[in-house]
Scaffold this motif. Structure first.
Motif, PDB file in Angstrom:
ATOM      1  N   ASN A 193       0.738  -1.264   0.201  1.00  0.00           N
ATOM      2  CA  ASN A 193      -0.071   0.038   0.103  1.00  0.00           C
ATOM      3  C   ASN A 193       0.820   1.324  -0.011  1.00  0.00           C
ATOM      4  O   ASN A 193       0.558   2.076   0.697  1.00  0.00           O
ATOM      5  CB  ASN A 193      -1.223   0.100   1.419  1.00  0.00           C
ATOM      6  N   THR A 194       1.951   1.158  -0.599  1.00  0.00           N
ATOM      7  CA  THR A 194       2.886   2.485  -0.890  1.00  0.00           C
ATOM      8  C   THR A 194       2.923   2.690  -2.234  1.00  0.00           C
ATOM      9  O   THR A 194       3.073   2.137  -3.044  1.00  0.00           O
ATOM     10  CB  THR A 194       4.313   2.087  -0.500  1.00  0.00           C
ATOM     11  N   PRO A 195       2.702   4.217  -2.355  1.00  0.00           N
ATOM     12  CA  PRO A 195       2.487   4.744  -3.594  1.00  0.00           C
ATOM     13  C   PRO A 195       4.167   4.653  -4.224  1.00  0.00           C
ATOM     14  O   PRO A 195       5.130   4.690  -3.477  1.00  0.00           O
ATOM     15  CB  PRO A 195       2.402   6.442  -3.285  1.00  0.00           C
ATOM     16  N   MET A 196       4.093   4.551  -5.464  1.00  0.00           N
ATOM     17  CA  MET A 196       5.314   4.258  -6.217  1.00  0.00           C
ATOM     18  C   MET A 196       6.272   5.446  -6.374  1.00  0.00           C
ATOM     19  O   MET A 196       7.405   5.257  -6.141  1.00  0.00           O
ATOM     20  CB  MET A 196       4.954   3.931  -7.741  1.00  0.00           C
ATOM     21  N   ILE A 197       5.722   6.482  -6.133  1.00  0.00           N
ATOM     22  CA  ILE A 197       6.434   7.879  -6.122  1.00  0.00           C
ATOM     23  C   ILE A 197       7.459   7.906  -4.871  1.00  0.00           C
ATOM     24  O   ILE A 197       8.612   8.470  -4.662  1.00  0.00           O
ATOM     25  CB  ILE A 197       5.767   9.142  -6.387  1.00  0.00           C
ATOM     26  N   LYS A 198       6.997   7.210  -3.564  1.00  0.00           N
ATOM     27  CA  LYS A 198       7.493   7.092  -2.591  1.00  0.00           C
ATOM     28  C   LYS A 198       8.707   6.096  -2.767  1.00  0.00           C
ATOM     29  O   LYS A 198       9.856   6.291  -2.050  1.00  0.00           O
ATOM     30  CB  LYS A 198       6.914   6.550  -1.247  1.00  0.00           C
ATOM     31  N   MET A 199       8.555   5.170  -3.514  1.00  0.00           N
ATOM     32  CA  MET A 199       9.550   4.084  -3.823  1.00  0.00           C
ATOM     33  C   MET A 199      10.693   4.745  -4.543  1.00  0.00           C
ATOM     34  O   MET A 199      12.045   4.524  -4.384  1.00  0.00           O
ATOM     35  CB  MET A 199       9.100   2.931  -4.593  1.00  0.00           C
ATOM     36  N   VAL A 200      10.494   5.668  -5.344  1.00  0.00           N
ATOM     37  CA  VAL A 200      11.422   6.395  -6.210  1.00  0.00           C
ATOM     38  C   VAL A 200      12.238   7.318  -5.354  1.00  0.00           C
ATOM     39  O   VAL A 200      13.475   7.357  -5.180  1.00  0.00           O
ATOM     40  CB  VAL A 200      10.829   7.395  -7.221  1.00  0.00           C
ATOM     41  N   ALA A 201      11.578   8.006  -4.331  1.00  0.00           N
ATOM     42  CA  ALA A 201      12.462   8.828  -3.042  1.00  0.00           C
ATOM     43  C   ALA A 201      13.315   7.906  -2.537  1.00  0.00           C
ATOM     44  O   ALA A 201      14.500   8.241  -2.067  1.00  0.00           O
ATOM     45  CB  ALA A 201      11.319   9.358  -2.101  1.00  0.00           C
ATOM     46  N   GLY A 202      13.121   6.483  -2.457  1.00  0.00           N
ATOM     47  CA  GLY A 202      14.176   5.601  -1.984  1.00  0.00           C
ATOM     48  C   GLY A 202      15.685   5.673  -2.419  1.00  0.00           C
ATOM     49  O   GLY A 202      16.523   5.124  -2.003  1.00  0.00           O
ATOM     50  N   LEU A 203      15.570   5.843  -3.870  1.00  0.00           N
ATOM     51  CA  LEU A 203      16.798   6.104  -4.614  1.00  0.00           C
ATOM     52  C   LEU A 203      17.642   7.045  -3.896  1.00  0.00           C
ATOM     53  O   LEU A 203      18.903   6.786  -4.037  1.00  0.00           O
ATOM     54  CB  LEU A 203      16.599   6.482  -6.094  1.00  0.00           C
ATOM     55  N   LEU A 204      17.444   7.959  -3.027  1.00  0.00           N
ATOM     56  CA  LEU A 204      18.116   8.771  -2.470  1.00  0.00           C
ATOM     57  C   LEU A 204      17.761   8.528  -0.817  1.00  0.00           C
ATOM     58  O   LEU A 204      18.306   9.579  -0.158  1.00  0.00           O
ATOM     59  CB  LEU A 204      17.900  10.289  -2.719  1.00  0.00           C
ATOM     60  N   GLY A 205      17.451   7.682  -0.372  1.00  0.00           N
ATOM     61  CA  GLY A 205      17.276   7.261   1.033  1.00  0.00           C
ATOM     62  C   GLY A 205      16.263   8.228   1.803  1.00  0.00           C
ATOM     63  O   GLY A 205      16.058   8.229   2.763  1.00  0.00           O
ATOM     64  N   SER A 206      15.129   8.544   0.881  1.00  0.00           N
ATOM     65  CA  SER A 206      13.917   9.192   1.475  1.00  0.00           C
ATOM     66  C   SER A 206      12.680   8.392   1.217  1.00  0.00           C
ATOM     67  O   SER A 206      12.743   7.380   0.523  1.00  0.00           O
ATOM     68  CB  SER A 206      13.854  10.741   0.988  1.00  0.00           C
ATOM     69  N   ASP A 207      11.838   8.629   2.073  1.00  0.00           N
ATOM     70  CA  ASP A 207      10.593   8.040   1.814  1.00  0.00           C
ATOM     71  C   ASP A 207       9.302   9.149   1.589  1.00  0.00           C
ATOM     72  O   ASP A 207       7.955   8.970   1.675  1.00  0.00           O
ATOM     73  CB  ASP A 207       9.919   7.191   2.760  1.00  0.00           C
ATOM     74  N   SER A 208       9.924  10.427   1.223  1.00  0.00           N
ATOM     75  CA  SER A 208       8.867  11.617   1.043  1.00  0.00           C
ATOM     76  C   SER A 208       8.420  11.173  -0.345  1.00  0.00           C
ATOM     77  O   SER A 208       9.200  11.490  -1.345  1.00  0.00           O
ATOM     78  CB  SER A 208       9.698  12.840   1.495  1.00  0.00           C
ATOM     79  N   ALA A 209       7.147  11.689  -0.396  1.00  0.00           N
ATOM     80  CA  ALA A 209       6.529  11.944  -1.956  1.00  0.00           C
ATOM     81  C   ALA A 209       7.156  12.948  -2.532  1.00  0.00           C
ATOM     82  O   ALA A 209       7.308  12.842  -3.941  1.00  0.00           O
ATOM     83  CB  ALA A 209       5.145  11.828  -1.837  1.00  0.00           C
ATOM     84  N   VAL A 210       7.387  14.052  -2.056  1.00  0.00           N
ATOM     85  CA  VAL A 210       7.945  15.234  -2.551  1.00  0.00           C
ATOM     86  C   VAL A 210       9.215  15.107  -3.135  1.00  0.00           C
ATOM     87  O   VAL A 210       9.466  15.471  -4.155  1.00  0.00           O
ATOM     88  CB  VAL A 210       7.900  16.613  -1.484  1.00  0.00           C
ATOM     89  N   ALA A 211      10.061  14.447  -2.275  1.00  0.00           N
ATOM     90  CA  ALA A 211      11.454  14.207  -2.726  1.00  0.00           C
ATOM     91  C   ALA A 211      11.486  13.174  -4.108  1.00  0.00           C
ATOM     92  O   ALA A 211      11.955  13.315  -4.886  1.00  0.00           O
ATOM     93  CB  ALA A 211      12.191  13.261  -1.605  1.00  0.00           C
ATOM     94  N   GLY A 212      10.344  12.292  -3.812  1.00  0.00           N
ATOM     95  CA  GLY A 212      10.077  11.297  -5.049  1.00  0.00           C
ATOM     96  C   GLY A 212       9.752  11.991  -6.338  1.00  0.00           C
ATOM     97  O   GLY A 212      10.245  11.804  -7.526  1.00  0.00           O
ATOM     98  N   TRP A 213       8.939  13.210  -6.168  1.00  0.00           N
ATOM     99  CA  TRP A 213       8.452  14.218  -7.595  1.00  0.00           C
ATOM    100  C   TRP A 213       9.749  14.704  -7.879  1.00  0.00           C
ATOM    101  O   TRP A 213       9.931  14.484  -9.246  1.00  0.00           O
ATOM    102  CB  TRP A 213       7.434  14.946  -6.979  1.00  0.00           C
ATOM    103  N   PHE A 214      10.561  15.215  -7.143  1.00  0.00           N
ATOM    104  CA  PHE A 214      11.854  16.012  -7.463  1.00  0.00           C
ATOM    105  C   PHE A 214      12.772  14.932  -8.156  1.00  0.00           C
ATOM    106  O   PHE A 214      13.477  15.414  -9.537  1.00  0.00           O
ATOM    107  CB  PHE A 214      12.510  16.681  -6.138  1.00  0.00           C
TER     108      PHE A 214
END
Length: 159
Positions: A44-65
């Protein structure tokens, strides 16, 4: 003869295909980003938060950037590599879809899982959803690119 654009008096001249590709990449990236914000294929985790994991974050905003930076870069490359062939709507759409599929293999099946220490080239709910998103990205990229190229070509003819 290559078309170029002067970005500012202090910067180098940039090929127009790269600029158009970057803009189209952002259009495709916004569409794909919306897809990833709504898609929750794992835990139940949005994929955009998985993208944030590329830089060690779980923030949707970081994922968008992160996602938009990747989209911009992929769009620039599309413009440079394929822009001369993608100036009409149908070739732009077809090349965009193929380009999105290539990025799905490179990014979603290989690079992202490797960075996140997950199995690579695995067919699962996340990779299935990601395929759809990458195809949306590619289609929007190709169509946007061809539209921008057409409008800029008409503008150049008037000028």
């Amino acid at each position: 003869m290559a078309t170029t654009m002067q970005v500012s008096p202090r910067t180098a001249v940039i090929p127009a295909h790269a600029v158009w590709g970057g803009a189209a990449g952002l259009v495709g990236g916004i569409g794909f980003g919306i897809w990833m914000s709504l898609s929750k294929p794992m835990m139940n985790t949005p994929m955009i938060k998985m993208v944030a994991g590329l830089l060690g974050s779980d923030s949707a905003v970081a994922g968008w950037f992160i996602h938009l930076a990747i989209s911009l870069t992929a769009g620039l490359a599309f413009g440079v590599l394929l822009g001369h062939m993608a100036q009409k709507m149908v070739p732009g759409a077809v090349l965009g879809l193929a380009y999105g599929a290539v990025w799905w293999v490179l990014g979603a099946l290989w690079i992202m899982p490797a960075v996140l220490r997950m199995p690579i080239f695995e067919w699962n709910a996340a990779s299935q959803s990601s395929l759809g998103g990458h195809l949306v990205f590619g289609l929007l990229l190709g169509l946007s690119y061809s539209y921008i190229a057409t409008m800029m070509g008409k503008r150049a003819q008037k000028g």
